[in-house]
Write a protein that holds these residues in place. Structure first.
Motif, PDB file in Angstrom:
ATOM      1  N   ARG A 152       5.737  -1.340   5.975  1.00 49.47           N
ATOM      2  CA  ARG A 152       5.765  -2.731   5.530  1.00 49.47           C
ATOM      3  C   ARG A 152       6.057  -2.812   4.048  1.00 49.47           C
ATOM      4  O   ARG A 152       5.471  -2.084   3.252  1.00 49.47           O
ATOM      5  CB  ARG A 152       4.414  -3.413   5.819  1.00 49.47           C
ATOM      6  CG  ARG A 152       4.200  -3.757   7.274  1.00 49.47           C
ATOM      7  CD  ARG A 152       4.852  -5.078   7.640  1.00 49.47           C
ATOM      8  NE  ARG A 152       4.835  -5.267   9.082  1.00 49.47           N
ATOM      9  CZ  ARG A 152       3.779  -5.740   9.742  1.00 49.47           C
ATOM     10  NH1 ARG A 152       2.680  -6.064   9.087  1.00 49.47           N
ATOM     11  NH2 ARG A 152       3.840  -5.891  11.042  1.00 49.47           N
ATOM     12  N   HIS A 153       6.947  -3.716   3.693  1.00 50.22           N
ATOM     13  CA  HIS A 153       7.288  -3.976   2.299  1.00 50.22           C
ATOM     14  C   HIS A 153       6.485  -5.201   1.861  1.00 50.22           C
ATOM     15  O   HIS A 153       6.437  -6.189   2.588  1.00 50.22           O
ATOM     16  CB  HIS A 153       8.791  -4.260   2.218  1.00 50.22           C
ATOM     17  CG  HIS A 153       9.332  -4.194   0.820  1.00 50.22           C
ATOM     18  ND1 HIS A 153      10.674  -4.310   0.550  1.00 50.22           N
ATOM     19  CD2 HIS A 153       8.726  -4.004  -0.367  1.00 50.22           C
ATOM     20  CE1 HIS A 153      10.856  -4.211  -0.758  1.00 50.22           C
ATOM     21  NE2 HIS A 153       9.690  -4.030  -1.334  1.00 50.22           N
ATOM     22  N   GLN A 154       5.894  -5.134   0.699  1.00 53.18           N
ATOM     23  CA  GLN A 154       5.066  -6.202   0.141  1.00 53.18           C
ATOM     24  C   GLN A 154       3.942  -6.654   1.072  1.00 53.18           C
ATOM     25  O   GLN A 154       3.777  -7.837   1.339  1.00 53.18           O
ATOM     26  CB  GLN A 154       5.939  -7.411  -0.221  1.00 53.18           C
ATOM     27  CG  GLN A 154       6.938  -7.083  -1.320  1.00 53.18           C
ATOM     28  CD  GLN A 154       7.609  -8.313  -1.887  1.00 53.18           C
ATOM     29  OE1 GLN A 154       7.884  -9.264  -1.167  1.00 53.18           O
ATOM     30  NE2 GLN A 154       7.873  -8.288  -3.170  1.00 53.18           N
ATOM     31  N   GLY A 171       0.631  -8.546   6.873  1.00 48.86           N
ATOM     32  CA  GLY A 171       1.752  -9.391   6.442  1.00 48.86           C
ATOM     33  C   GLY A 171       2.928  -8.557   5.972  1.00 48.86           C
ATOM     34  O   GLY A 171       3.127  -7.428   6.405  1.00 48.86           O
ATOM     35  N   GLY A 172       3.711  -9.115   5.033  1.00 45.78           N
ATOM     36  CA  GLY A 172       4.865  -8.395   4.502  1.00 45.78           C
ATOM     37  C   GLY A 172       6.026  -8.340   5.476  1.00 45.78           C
ATOM     38  O   GLY A 172       5.954  -8.887   6.577  1.00 45.78           O
ATOM     39  N   SER A 173       7.099  -7.692   5.050  1.00 52.61           N
ATOM     40  CA  SER A 173       8.254  -7.583   5.940  1.00 52.61           C
ATOM     41  C   SER A 173       8.439  -6.144   6.366  1.00 52.61           C
ATOM     42  O   SER A 173       7.966  -5.218   5.704  1.00 52.61           O
ATOM     43  CB  SER A 173       9.508  -8.102   5.250  1.00 52.61           C
ATOM     44  OG  SER A 173       9.857  -7.249   4.198  1.00 52.61           O
ATOM     45  N   THR A 174       9.099  -5.956   7.479  1.00 55.23           N
ATOM     46  CA  THR A 174       9.195  -4.645   8.098  1.00 55.23           C
ATOM     47  C   THR A 174      10.438  -3.898   7.648  1.00 55.23           C
ATOM     48  O   THR A 174      11.539  -4.398   7.816  1.00 55.23           O
ATOM     49  CB  THR A 174       9.217  -4.796   9.630  1.00 55.23           C
ATOM     50  OG1 THR A 174       8.124  -5.637   9.997  1.00 55.23           O
ATOM     51  CG2 THR A 174       9.082  -3.471  10.322  1.00 55.23           C
ATOM     52  N   ASP A 175      10.262  -2.711   7.067  1.00 51.27           N
ATOM     53  CA  ASP A 175      11.414  -1.885   6.703  1.00 51.27           C
ATOM     54  C   ASP A 175      11.693  -0.836   7.773  1.00 51.27           C
ATOM     55  O   ASP A 175      12.829  -0.442   7.992  1.00 51.27           O
ATOM     56  CB  ASP A 175      11.162  -1.169   5.364  1.00 51.27           C
ATOM     57  CG  ASP A 175      11.429  -2.088   4.180  1.00 51.27           C
ATOM     58  OD1 ASP A 175      11.823  -3.250   4.416  1.00 51.27           O
ATOM     59  OD2 ASP A 175      11.249  -1.646   3.036  1.00 51.27           O
TER      60      ASP A 175
ATOM     61  N   GLN B 330      11.475 -13.657   4.106  1.00 48.22           N
ATOM     62  CA  GLN B 330      12.171 -12.374   4.038  1.00 48.22           C
ATOM     63  C   GLN B 330      11.659 -11.463   5.144  1.00 48.22           C
ATOM     64  O   GLN B 330      10.669 -10.751   4.969  1.00 48.22           O
ATOM     65  CB  GLN B 330      11.943 -11.733   2.677  1.00 48.22           C
ATOM     66  CG  GLN B 330      12.767 -10.490   2.473  1.00 48.22           C
ATOM     67  CD  GLN B 330      14.155 -10.813   1.979  1.00 48.22           C
ATOM     68  OE1 GLN B 330      14.315 -11.482   0.986  1.00 48.22           O
ATOM     69  NE2 GLN B 330      15.172 -10.340   2.670  1.00 48.22           N
ATOM     70  N   VAL B 331      12.294 -11.508   6.272  1.00 49.76           N
ATOM     71  CA  VAL B 331      11.833 -10.697   7.396  1.00 49.76           C
ATOM     72  C   VAL B 331      12.961  -9.809   7.878  1.00 49.76           C
ATOM     73  O   VAL B 331      14.122 -10.050   7.592  1.00 49.76           O
ATOM     74  CB  VAL B 331      11.340 -11.586   8.562  1.00 49.76           C
ATOM     75  CG1 VAL B 331      10.148 -12.408   8.140  1.00 49.76           C
ATOM     76  CG2 VAL B 331      12.453 -12.468   9.069  1.00 49.76           C
ATOM     77  N   ASN B 332      12.603  -8.782   8.580  1.00 52.58           N
ATOM     78  CA  ASN B 332      13.608  -7.810   8.989  1.00 52.58           C
ATOM     79  C   ASN B 332      13.732  -7.635  10.492  1.00 52.58           C
ATOM     80  O   ASN B 332      14.696  -7.066  10.954  1.00 52.58           O
ATOM     81  CB  ASN B 332      13.281  -6.445   8.386  1.00 52.58           C
ATOM     82  CG  ASN B 332      13.666  -6.381   6.939  1.00 52.58           C
ATOM     83  OD1 ASN B 332      14.588  -7.068   6.523  1.00 52.58           O
ATOM     84  ND2 ASN B 332      12.962  -5.590   6.166  1.00 52.58           N
ATOM     85  N   ASP B 336       8.632  -9.328  13.059  1.00 56.38           N
ATOM     86  CA  ASP B 336       8.233 -10.120  11.894  1.00 56.38           C
ATOM     87  C   ASP B 336       8.230 -11.614  12.235  1.00 56.38           C
ATOM     88  O   ASP B 336       7.361 -12.365  11.808  1.00 56.38           O
ATOM     89  CB  ASP B 336       9.202  -9.880  10.722  1.00 56.38           C
ATOM     90  CG  ASP B 336       9.016  -8.490  10.106  1.00 56.38           C
ATOM     91  OD1 ASP B 336       8.030  -7.826  10.461  1.00 56.38           O
ATOM     92  OD2 ASP B 336       9.849  -8.096   9.286  1.00 56.38           O
ATOM     93  N   ARG B 339       5.272 -12.516  14.426  1.00 50.18           N
ATOM     94  CA  ARG B 339       4.061 -12.597  13.628  1.00 50.18           C
ATOM     95  C   ARG B 339       4.018 -13.918  12.856  1.00 50.18           C
ATOM     96  O   ARG B 339       2.992 -14.575  12.753  1.00 50.18           O
ATOM     97  CB  ARG B 339       3.987 -11.431  12.630  1.00 50.18           C
ATOM     98  CG  ARG B 339       3.569 -10.110  13.271  1.00 50.18           C
ATOM     99  CD  ARG B 339       3.258  -9.069  12.211  1.00 50.18           C
ATOM    100  NE  ARG B 339       4.428  -8.681  11.440  1.00 50.18           N
ATOM    101  CZ  ARG B 339       4.521  -8.724  10.125  1.00 50.18           C
ATOM    102  NH1 ARG B 339       3.496  -9.160   9.410  1.00 50.18           N
ATOM    103  NH2 ARG B 339       5.604  -8.339   9.501  1.00 50.18           N
ATOM    104  N   LEU B 347       3.200 -15.970   5.944  1.00 55.27           N
ATOM    105  CA  LEU B 347       2.606 -14.644   5.827  1.00 55.27           C
ATOM    106  C   LEU B 347       2.563 -14.147   4.393  1.00 55.27           C
ATOM    107  O   LEU B 347       1.870 -13.193   4.089  1.00 55.27           O
ATOM    108  CB  LEU B 347       3.371 -13.653   6.708  1.00 55.27           C
ATOM    109  CG  LEU B 347       3.176 -13.884   8.211  1.00 55.27           C
ATOM    110  CD1 LEU B 347       3.991 -12.904   9.017  1.00 55.27           C
ATOM    111  CD2 LEU B 347       1.705 -13.775   8.587  1.00 55.27           C
ATOM    112  N   VAL B 348       3.324 -14.785   3.514  1.00 55.01           N
ATOM    113  CA  VAL B 348       3.242 -14.434   2.093  1.00 55.01           C
ATOM    114  C   VAL B 348       2.918 -15.700   1.318  1.00 55.01           C
ATOM    115  O   VAL B 348       3.681 -16.667   1.361  1.00 55.01           O
ATOM    116  CB  VAL B 348       4.569 -13.836   1.580  1.00 55.01           C
ATOM    117  CG1 VAL B 348       4.439 -13.442   0.115  1.00 55.01           C
ATOM    118  CG2 VAL B 348       4.993 -12.641   2.416  1.00 55.01           C
ATOM    119  N   VAL B 398      14.669  -9.249  -1.216  1.00 50.49           N
ATOM    120  CA  VAL B 398      13.596  -8.341  -1.626  1.00 50.49           C
ATOM    121  C   VAL B 398      14.058  -6.949  -1.203  1.00 50.49           C
ATOM    122  O   VAL B 398      14.279  -6.687  -0.028  1.00 50.49           O
ATOM    123  CB  VAL B 398      12.267  -8.689  -0.923  1.00 50.49           C
ATOM    124  CG1 VAL B 398      11.199  -7.678  -1.283  1.00 50.49           C
ATOM    125  CG2 VAL B 398      11.832 -10.091  -1.295  1.00 50.49           C
TER     126      VAL B 398
END
Lengths: 185, 771
Positions: A152-154, A171-175, B330-332, B336, B339, B347-348, B398
């Motif tokens: 997870r990023h951030q 939380g955060g985004s998935t790398d 910013q999700v990938n 994500d 969620r 989420l942020v 990001v």
């Protein structure tokens, strides 16, 4: 009228110039792509066990190649995770980038079935929270299932349970989000 | 003045008497008095028969009738406030003589300014203009939000900063934004590419909602938004307008100013507009929408020469925009999104800040424009519009390894346009226009992004010719037009295996349009318009292959797409805007063949998890809808207004809806004049408004990550003090008065923040000098 003709000529010339000039279009080096994930584990006798995930086309739609060694039961393993981008040359070591930005990254290791082996963090970022590059694994009893590896990023590292590897509140985004088959025998 | 009186007296005593005794005088002259620029009715203009006491005043539709004329020749003088009097000789031979006047309406007397090319503006097409108040709003609220006050128009947004207009459910390449004959580029490529435009220089905004415009081509198949400047101001007095505004939600201020001055002797004038805006994070009722701040700066300058029909003007404008995107967007991966959908807040969330971090978009837009007009004869004009636009768009993600400061997208778009128009009036009945457009465009990607560009390098050459002709009969105008476009597209890109592709596509397309405008009752006008247009697919629709920023989808273009065809028909019934009860109702029908849209096609497995794959595909589609507007002045101090617009769109392949179609929208407003001082011309007005958006029930679940949000109702209020002659106004306004928690279907980032912006107080002060 003459003036007008002048304008048209001028603009026509401008347009031609625009259309005929062409910059060199070069292929882009996508350095930040992660296309190889390897978890290297060692037991006390320096025997190596590797879990590998290789995606030859990076972010493209190709199917990855996954390979994992069978792990011994009730063994303590030390190890680390390595992320690479082999699509650029020279090969880019993404793990170093993650380590540098340790406070903004965290790995999570989640087994899909139970009872399962236990993975614990063996490193810390600048704020004292785990990153998860260095890990420790107790394989426990026989297991046949999968390990989900998530980067997870951030993330919110202060979230409930996050520091112990529970990503529910992270939380955060998935790398990275991959599934590796694991057999413990 | 004295002379005038003598003439009248003289003609009364002698002229009229003498002729009257000679033969029965019961002939009639009738016709319309219409603005030369846009054919709008010049109500209450007067026509007098020189040398007689005869004359008439035009009604609200510009119609006049002079009875009791004898056979013979007369000189008619038409005059109207703000117009040069127009003299015409006429021979009365038959019982009824038709005669139209087209005086040139001078701007300074009117709140709303028309500076259109003479007639010939496809007047049978359904169109709306922003009024003076809306124009003022536009300078603070922005173009898109203000346009959304017109029924049938809505805002398609990506978060709270990136907004683009939609007309009847169509947006992007199907809508053209034209500033003084030059099409705005850089906004077509996706719903998160908003128009970058400095609106302050412009004094008139008009929206064509009708069928395919031949004047503006296939890229205006769904409608056009026209921005125009007033004619060059050549007065010596300095005119200035200053606008200050501050907001509570997303604390921040905006300051702008427009200055103009001229020189009567040399017939020249200049105008300068500048503005700056800085806002911090916005807030929803329950949380901060992190990273939604924005910074905008713009500067425009125009210099012109205006003597009679001879006009030249150069306009130079620059626009800079740095807009944050919701941090949580910013999700990938699909995971994500799931969620985000489960969470009751983003989420942020960071504490409130004025800072703008990645993900963000930053754009620079510059435009150099020349507009010229010369008159070959009284009824024959040539116009030339030339422009060059440079757009730089940077999108920051990001990213790891300090790359958040390296744009993930960095495109440089150069566009040159030329438009040559020939505007003619053969006689009182027939007029028209013939024109030629040439557009050349190059997109160059900066290679230092370390990310494969979403839009490839390309060059585009697009010449087009068009003609339309108009017949103005007594209560009826008939119009027909045709346009032919050729488009050559040459793209250059590397695929995932670093193999170079150099596709070329050529498209030849046509646009047809016919329409009528009829005054069926003295107070009622009917318009009907139907048109057919073919639009060539855009670069992104053809060659996308990869992950689009701020959308977790993996987008795949189709290099073999064909042009899409739209057949649009629209009818409108309306009456004069000055009526006590003003109404305007339109119904439209849009039939698409090969409508291009994105259809989900399974998943793509990447190292960050699975992503939905979206393919650009074509289908046949039907859109049908209506827009209605009603304004009623109940009492001199009390006015109400109601608006409604509905649209139903069907993908004919599935029988289900199409994504991002605005739901049913009904709104009402009530304005009160609380106090008014006629002597000082000062007033205090207050208003309340309520707006309801229904839930969009027609959609295909496979097209969306989550079904449309439920309907919602928002309320707002305002109080405004207008100073002497409206030179200064002070206004306090509140939007989302009850801090309602709602989610908008037309926000692309709705998946990542379950609530939209909450209550917002806006204080605005406007000050004018010599306005």
């Amino acid at each position: 009228m003459n003036k007008l003709n002048g304008y048209i000529l001028l603009l026509g010339a401008g347009l031609m110039l625009l259309v005929s000039c062409k910059d060199d279009v070069k292929p882009v080096n996508e350095e930040e792509v992660i296309n190889e994930v390897t978890i290297r584990l060692k037991d006390d006798h320096n025997r190596e066990y590797n879990l590998e995930y290789r995606d030859a086309d990076g972010s493209g739609p190709g199917v990855p190649v996954i390979k994992s060694d069978t792990l011994p039961t009730n063994t303590n393993l030390q190890g680390n995770i390595s992320l690479l981008n082999t699509l650029v040359s020279p090969t880019e070591d993404i793990t170093a980038e993650v380590s540098e930005e340790g406070t903004a990254h965290q790995f999570f290791y989640v087994f899909t079935d139970s009872p399962a082996p236990v993975i614990q963090y063996a490193d810390m970022d600048a704020d004292g929270y785990p990153i998860g590059i260095e890990i420790q694994c107790n394989t426990g009893d026989a297991y046949d299932g999968s390990l989900r590896v998530v980067l997870r990023h951030q993330p919110n590292k202060k979230g409930t349970g996050v520091a112990t590897g529970d990503m529910t509140q992270a939380g955060g985004s998935t790398d990275v989000d991959i599934l590796l088959p694991i057999v413990v025998r | 003045m004295k002379l005038h009186r003598y003439i009248i007296l003289w003609s009364l005593l002698f002229g009229y008497g003498i002729i009257a005794s000679a033969q029965p005088c019961n002939n009639i002259i009738k016709g319309y008095i219409l603005d030369q620029h846009d054919l709008s009715a010049l109500s209450y203009a007067s026509v007098v028969v020189s040398g007689t006491s005869l004359g008439a005043e035009a009604d609200s539709l510009g119609f006049f009738e002079i009875k009791g004329l004898c056979k013979g020749s007369y000189t008619l003088i038409c005059s109207h406030v703000g117009c040069e009097p127009v003299k015409r000789k006429v021979e009365v031979v038959e019982a009824v003589t038709n005669l139209n006047f087209y005086p040139e309406h001078h701007a300074h007397e009117l709140k709303q300014i028309f500076i259109r090319a003479r007639t010939n503006q496809e007047i049978t097409n359904v169109r709306n203009s922003l009024n003076a108040e809306q124009l003022r709003l536009m300078k603070s609220d922005g173009l898109t939000q203000t346009l959304a006050t017109i029924p049938g128009l809505s805002v398609l947004s990506t978060g709270s900063n990136i907004e683009k207009p939609t007309i009847h459910g169509l947006y992007g390449s199907r809508i053209a934004i034209i500033q003084q004959g030059s099409r705005l580029e850089d906004q077509q490529w996706g719903s998160d590419h908003a128009p970058n435009i400095d609106v302050r220089l412009f004094d008139k905004v008009e929206v064509i909602k009708g069928a395919a415009s031949v004047r503006f081509g296939a890229k205006a198949m769904g409608g056009a938004i026209l921005l125009e400047q007033k004619p060059v101001y050549t007065g010596r007095q300095l005119k200035q307008e200053v606008l200050l505004s501050a907001e509570s939600n997303s604390p921040g201020i905006a300051v702008s100013s427009v200055i103009q001055r001229g020189d009567t002797a040399t017939h020249t004038g200049w105008k300068m507009a500048a503005g700056i805006k800085k806002y911090g994070d916005r807030s929803a009722p329950d949380f901060v929408l992190s990273n939604t701040g924005t910074t905008v700066a713009d500067l425009g300058f125009s210099f012109g020469y205006h003597k009679g029909e001879k006009r030249h003007r150069i306009t130079l404008s620059g626009y800079y925009n740095n807009a944050g995107l919701l941090a949580a967007s910013q999700v990938n991966s699909q995971d994500d999104i799931l969620r985000a959908l489960e969470a009751d807040k983003p989420l942020v969330i960071h504490p409130f800040s004025f800072g703008i971090e990645a993900p963000r978009q930053s754009a620079v837009h510059t435009n150099l424009l020349y507009n010229g007009q010369i008159s070959l004869s009284k009824d024959h004009k040539l116009k030339l519009n030339v422009s060059y636009q440079y757009d730089n768009r940077r999108e920051y993600d990001v990213r790891r390894g300090g790359r958040s400061n390296i744009p993930a997208v960095n495109m440089n778009l150069h566009t040159a346009q030329l438009e040559l128009l020939e505007d003619h009036r053969w006689n009182d009945i027939f007029s028209g226009m013939v024109g030629l457009n040439i557009l050349g465009q190059i997109n160059v990607n900066n290679p230092n992004t370390q990310r494969r560009p979403i839009i490839p390098y390309y060059n585009l050459f697009n010449p087009g010719i068009f003609a339309y002709q108009q017949a103005n009969l007594n209560h009826l105008t008939i119009e027909a037009g045709i346009r032919v476009d050729y488009q050559h597209l040459n793209a250059l890109y590397y695929d995932l295996n670093q193999k170079l592709h150099e596709p070329r596509r050529n498209f030849g397309n046509v646009v047809f349009n016919i329409g009528i405008s009829a005054d069926i009752l003295p107070e009622m006008r009917f318009k009907a318009n139907t048109g057919l247009a073919y639009r060539a697919p855009d670069v992104n629709e053809l060659y996308s292959n990869g992950v689009h920023l701020s959308s977790v989808a993996y987008e795949v273009g189709d290099p073999d797409l064909r042009s899409e065809r739209l057949w649009k028909t629209i009818v409108e019934l309306s009456n004069s805007k000055d009526s006590r009860l003003h109404y305007s109702i339109d119904m439209y029908f849009q039939l698409f063949r090969n409508y291009i849209y994105q259809r989900p096609n399974g998943f793509v497995s990447t190292i960050a998890g699975i992503k939905l794959r979206y393919d650009y595909v074509q289908t046949d589609a039907v859109f049908g809808g209506f827009d209605a507007l009603m304004k009623y002045r109940i009492l001199p101090w009390w006015q109400i207004e109601g608006k409604a617009s509905g649209l139903r769109a069907t993908n004919r392949a599935t029988g289900l809806g199409i994504p991002l179609i605005p739901p049913l929208h009904i709104s009402g407003e009530s304005m009160f004049t609380l106090w008014k001082n006629k002597k000082n011309q000062t007033s205090l007005r207050a208003g309340i408004n309520v707006s309801h958006f229904s839930e969009q029930k027609r959609y295909n679940p496979a097209d969306l990550f989550a079904g449309p949000p439920p309907g919602y109702t928002l309320a707002g209020a305002l109080i405004r003090y207008s100073g002497k002659k409206e030179r200064n106004t002070l206004e306090l306004k509140v939007t989302n008065l009850f801090n309602t928690r709602y989610s908008s279907y037309l926000n692309n980032l709705r998946y990542f923040a379950p609530q939209e912006v909450g209550r917002n107080w806006i204080l605005q002060y406007r000050f004018g000098i010599n306005q």
